[in-house]
Design an enzyme around this catalytic site. Structure first.
Site, PDB file in Angstrom:
ATOM      1  N   LYS A   1      17.379  45.348 -20.108  1.00 40.61           N
ATOM      2  CA  LYS A   1      16.076  45.881 -20.480  1.00 40.61           C
ATOM      3  C   LYS A   1      14.958  44.950 -19.992  1.00 40.61           C
ATOM      4  CE  LYS A   1      18.938  48.712 -22.354  1.00 40.61           C
ATOM      5  NZ  LYS A   1      19.398  48.622 -23.739  1.00 40.61           N
TER       6      LYS A   1
ATOM      7  N   ARG B   1      34.856  32.783 -13.686  1.00 37.33           N
ATOM      8  CA  ARG B   1      34.903  33.336 -15.052  1.00 37.33           C
ATOM      9  C   ARG B   1      34.461  32.282 -16.067  1.00 37.33           C
ATOM     10  NH1 ARG B   1      39.403  33.179 -17.803  1.00 37.33           N
ATOM     11  NH2 ARG B   1      40.773  33.887 -16.154  1.00 37.33           N
TER      12      ARG B   1
ATOM     13  N   ASP C   1      19.253  40.951 -32.641  1.00 34.45           N
ATOM     14  CA  ASP C   1      19.168  41.598 -31.331  1.00 34.45           C
ATOM     15  C   ASP C   1      17.687  41.621 -30.965  1.00 34.45           C
ATOM     16  OD1 ASP C   1      18.923  43.407 -29.232  1.00 34.45           O
ATOM     17  OD2 ASP C   1      20.534  44.703 -29.954  1.00 34.45           O
TER      18      ASP C   1
HETATM   19  C1  LIG Z   1      20.595  48.630 -24.412  1.00 35.30           C
HETATM   20  C2  LIG Z   1      20.700  47.916 -25.702  1.00 35.30           C
HETATM   21  C3  LIG Z   1      21.886  47.271 -26.079  1.00 35.30           C
HETATM   22  C4  LIG Z   1      23.157  47.341 -25.242  1.00 35.30           C
HETATM   23  O1  LIG Z   1      22.995  46.748 -24.001  1.00 35.30           O
HETATM   24  P1  LIG Z   1      23.794  47.203 -22.661  1.00 35.30           P
HETATM   25  O2  LIG Z   1      23.274  46.266 -21.646  1.00 35.30           O
HETATM   26  O3  LIG Z   1      23.436  48.636 -22.415  1.00 35.30           O
HETATM   27  O4  LIG Z   1      25.235  47.052 -22.946  1.00 35.30           O
HETATM   28  C5  LIG Z   1      21.895  46.583 -27.269  1.00 35.30           C
HETATM   29  N1  LIG Z   1      20.795  46.538 -28.064  1.00 35.30           N
HETATM   30  C6  LIG Z   1      19.656  47.154 -27.739  1.00 35.30           C
HETATM   31  C7  LIG Z   1      18.484  47.062 -28.653  1.00 35.30           C
HETATM   32  C8  LIG Z   1      19.555  47.870 -26.556  1.00 35.30           C
HETATM   33  O5  LIG Z   1      18.417  48.493 -26.251  1.00 35.30           O
END
Ligand SMILES: *Cc1c(COP(=O)(O)O)cnc(C)c1O
Length: 379
Positions: A195, A46, A170
């Site tokens: 992604k 962890r 992000d």
């Molecule tokens: C998918 C996504 C998230 C969240 O990510 P997870 O891995 O599904 O928890 C956050 N921001 C963007 C732009 C995303 O496409």
């Protein structure tokens, strides 16, 4: 070291026992001590694991950060970053952020006393006006989801720095291959590694990349304290994916551009949103802060001519599903799927209608993808 070299070499070669070229999966919960008070830098998975460290070093290098924490999901990364703040603090964010981020802000953090203002962040005056003495963070997501509006990162950073506000970007949509927010002055970058960074639709994961050692220390503490660190196996999968990030991003972008141009010429499509099209209204900003346009194309289908259900049903190569950034092409309707958790008011505020369709272009042959779309668009 250049980007592609970093992607392949940074963080790897952790095995000094057999000199494995790739980082092994250290599938262990604990690491034993050589003697009381002396170990090899790891004690409990962890708090740290060499497979995770390899990925953390790699992503930190790609984003140009001082360090990185790998988390179980992108939302775990976002949640951890929000724990840098406390109830009463005010956060400014775009209206059309990722649906799950909006849900966390609106339905989890707001009831706990966090304060939010959602604005159109393409308008820097709106950013300035939204700042109050309680504002502690500006949350940037650019290009936005699903409309690919571009936020002027350096512009927002300038406003934030004047007011001692933390900025978070992000960077999931473009990945560090096409955009490096830390170089534009942002304090923290987060990713859903689910992604593009992983890129093969076979893992969920997240990353937090820090611009300073202080932020890294606090972030690592929070990841350990809350228990959201990514697993060794997931970290290994993402490490494997990241090595081909540059090649994949080029392929995604090439297909997205071809799809966007095709859609723009189709009479059953009302409007197309893609930063690589001349019709995107923010050309100067795109050139200023992005080195590519990415793989996401959004459009409005004329559902009076082609019902949404019929359109989706006829597609052969596009999987009808949420998520994005995989080698296979994906398609979805934000109103019903990715953004449904925003609720009807949230959806309307961000301009999402039942006609909006989002495509994540895969790396297949563009001719096949376009033929598939053309057929489905006949209705
Ligand atoms: C998918 C996504 C998230 C969240 O990510 P997870 O891995 O599904 O928890 C956050 N921001 C963007 C732009 C995303 O496409």
């Amino acid at each position: 070291m250049k980007f592609r070299t970093k992607a392949v070499h940074t963080g790897t070669k952790k095995d000094t026992t057999f000199n494995a070229v790739t980082t092994p999966i250290y599938a262990t919960s604990v690491f034993s001590f050589d003697e009381l008070g002396k170990n090899k830098g790891y004690d409990y998975t962890r708090s740290g694991n060499p497979t995770r460290t390899a990925l953390e070093e790699n992503i930190a290098a790609l984003e140009g950060g001082v360090g990185c924490s790998i988390t179980t999901t992108g939302m775990a990364a976002t949640t951890t970053v929000m724990l840098l703040l406390k109830p009463g603090d005010h956060i400014v964010a775009n209206t059309d952020i990722y649906g799950g981020t909006y849900r966390l802000f609106d339905q989890v953090l707001k009831p706990l006393g966090y304060k939010f203002t959602f604005i159109d962040m393409t308008d820097l005056d709106a950013v300035k006006e939204s700042v109050t003495p309680e504002t502690k963070m500006i949350w940037i997501e650019t290009p936005s989801n699903p409309f690919l509006h571009i936020t002027d990162i350096a512009g927002v950073v300038a406003i934030a720095k004047n007011n001692k506000i933390l900025t978070v970007a992000d960077n999931t949509f473009l990945s560090p291959y096409f955009q490096k927010p830390l170089e534009l002055g942002v304090d923290i970058v987060i990713h859903s590694t689910t992604k593009y960074l992983n890129g093969h639709s076979d893992v969920v994961g997240g990353a937090i990349v820090y611009s300073t050692k202080e932020l890294q220390e606090r972030g690592n503490f929070l990841v350990n304290a809350t228990g959201v660190a990514g697993s060794p196996f997931d970290s290994w999968l993402v490490s494997r994916g990241v090595k081909t990030l540059a090649l994949r991003m080029e392929a995604h972008q090439k297909n997205a551009q071809a799809i966007a141009e095709f859609l723009e010429s189709n009479k059953n499509v009302k409007r197309v949103y893609y930063p690589g099209l001349g019709s995107h209204p923010q050309q100067d900003l795109i050139k200023k802060q992005m080195t590519g346009f990415g793989g996401i194309v959004t459009f409005e289908l004329d559902t009076a001519k082609v019902p949404l259900k019929t359109f989706f049903k006829k597609l052969k190569y596009f999987s009808l599903t949420v998520s994005l950034g995989g080698v296979e092409s994906l398609i979805e309707a934000p109103w019903f799927m990715s953004h449904a958790s925003m609720g009807k008011d949230g959806l309307k505020n961000s301009g999402i209608t039942e006609e909006v369709v989002r495509i994540s272009a895969g790396i297949e042959d563009a001719e096949d993808l376009i033929e598939d779309l053309a057929n489905a668009l006949k209705g």
